[in-house]
Design a protein around this motif. Structure first.
Motif, PDB file in Angstrom:
ATOM      1  N   ASN A 104     -28.268 -21.307 -56.144  1.00 32.13           N
ATOM      2  CA  ASN A 104     -26.833 -21.344 -56.437  1.00 32.13           C
ATOM      3  C   ASN A 104     -26.236 -22.565 -55.740  1.00 32.13           C
ATOM      4  O   ASN A 104     -26.077 -22.561 -54.517  1.00 32.13           O
ATOM      5  CB  ASN A 104     -26.151 -20.066 -55.950  1.00 32.13           C
ATOM      6  N   TRP A 108     -25.502 -16.339 -61.043  1.00 33.63           N
ATOM      7  CA  TRP A 108     -24.700 -16.091 -59.842  1.00 33.63           C
ATOM      8  C   TRP A 108     -23.283 -15.724 -60.252  1.00 33.63           C
ATOM      9  O   TRP A 108     -22.947 -15.795 -61.424  1.00 33.63           O
ATOM     10  CB  TRP A 108     -24.709 -17.277 -58.877  1.00 33.63           C
ATOM     11  N   VAL A 161     -27.230 -13.799 -55.862  1.00 36.53           N
ATOM     12  CA  VAL A 161     -27.911 -14.543 -56.919  1.00 36.53           C
ATOM     13  C   VAL A 161     -28.956 -13.598 -57.517  1.00 36.53           C
ATOM     14  O   VAL A 161     -29.692 -12.932 -56.784  1.00 36.53           O
ATOM     15  CB  VAL A 161     -28.610 -15.806 -56.385  1.00 36.53           C
TER      16      VAL A 161
END
Length: 201
Positions: free
Chosen positions: A45, A61, A52
Motif C-alpha cells: 500500500n 487497501w 491491506v
C-alpha cells in the motif's frame, strides 16, 4: 491464500470481521499502524496504511473497499444481496459511515482518549458530539420498523456502519436518544464473528 495485514486495534478490525462473517480461510498478519510505513508494507500500500488484503493475486487497501470486495466475492448467499437496489443501499450506507460519522468519532476519540492530556480539547470533542446528532438521527429514522439497514437480513451495510460505530461504546457516547440505533448496534456488535475479532491482536 487470502492474507489480511493489520492489527485488530485499527480499521483492520472491520475487514477481519468481514472475513470471519464470511467464513473465508485467511492468514492474519497483525501489523500495527505505527509499522505500516515499513518498506514491505509500502510495497503493498503506497499510502503506508493498514489494512491491506491479498486475495488470489488481488491487492486491495482501504477497509471499506476491502469489505465490499470480500462481500461481493464470497457473500452471495449471506451478506451480499442479489438485488441491484440493495447494492445501492450498501454503497450508500458504507460511504455515509465514512463521511458523516467517522470524522466526528475520530475527533472525540483523539480529544478524550488518544491525545496526551495537554493536547486534548474538550470543546472540540463536544462540538463533534453535537455534530453527530444529525447523522445519528438519520440512522435512527432509517432503522424504524426494521431489523437491519436494508430490511430483515444482516448485510455488509450493517457490518460496515456498525464497525465505524463500534468506537461509540468505548467513548461512552450516549445513544439513549436514538433507541433504534442503540439496539441495532448492540445486536451487530454482539455477533460471534465480531466478538472473535475483538480477541485477536
Amino acid at each position: 491464500m487470502t492474507k489480511l495485514y493489520g492489527s485488530s486495534l485499527s480499521r483492520s478490525a472491520r475487514s477481519l470481521w468481514a472475513l470471519e462473517e464470511l467464513g473465508v480461510k485467511y492468514e492474519h498478519l497483525p501489523i500495527a499502524p505505527s509499522e505500516a510505513r515499513s518498506p514491505e508494507n509500502l510495497k503493498r500500500n503506497p499510502n503506508g496504511h493498514v489494512p491491506v488484503l491479498e486475495d488470489d493475486g488481488v491487492v486491495v487497501w482501504e477497509s471499506m473497499a476491502i469489505n465490499l470486495y470480500l462481500a461481493e466475492k464470497y457473500g452471495k448467499n449471506s451478506i451480499w444481496p442479489s438485488e441491484l437496489a440493495a447494492h445501492a443501499g450498501i454503497y450508500m450506507w458504507s460511504f455515509w459511515a465514512m463521511s458523516e460519522v467517522e470524522p466526528h468519532l475520530l475527533t472525540i476519540l483523539h480529544h478524550r482518549i488518544m491525545n496526551p492530556p495537554e493536547q486534548r480539547d474538550e470543546k472540540a470533542a463536544q462540538a463533534a458530539v453535537e455534530a453527530l446528532k444529525a447523522p445519528l438521527n438519520a440512522l435512527e429514522v432509517s432503522l424504524k420498523g426494521k431489523e437491519y439497514l436494508l430490511g430483515k437480513n444482516f448485510t455488509i451495510a450493517d457490518l460496515n456502519v456498525a464497525a465505524v460505530m463500534s468506537w461509540a461504546p468505548m467513548m461512552r457516547l450516549d445513544l439513549s436518544s436514538t433507541p433504534n440505533v442503540q439496539a441495532w448496534l448492540q445486536k451487530c456488535l454482539g455477533r460471534e464473528a465480531n466478538k472473535k475479532v475483538r480477541g485477536l491482536k
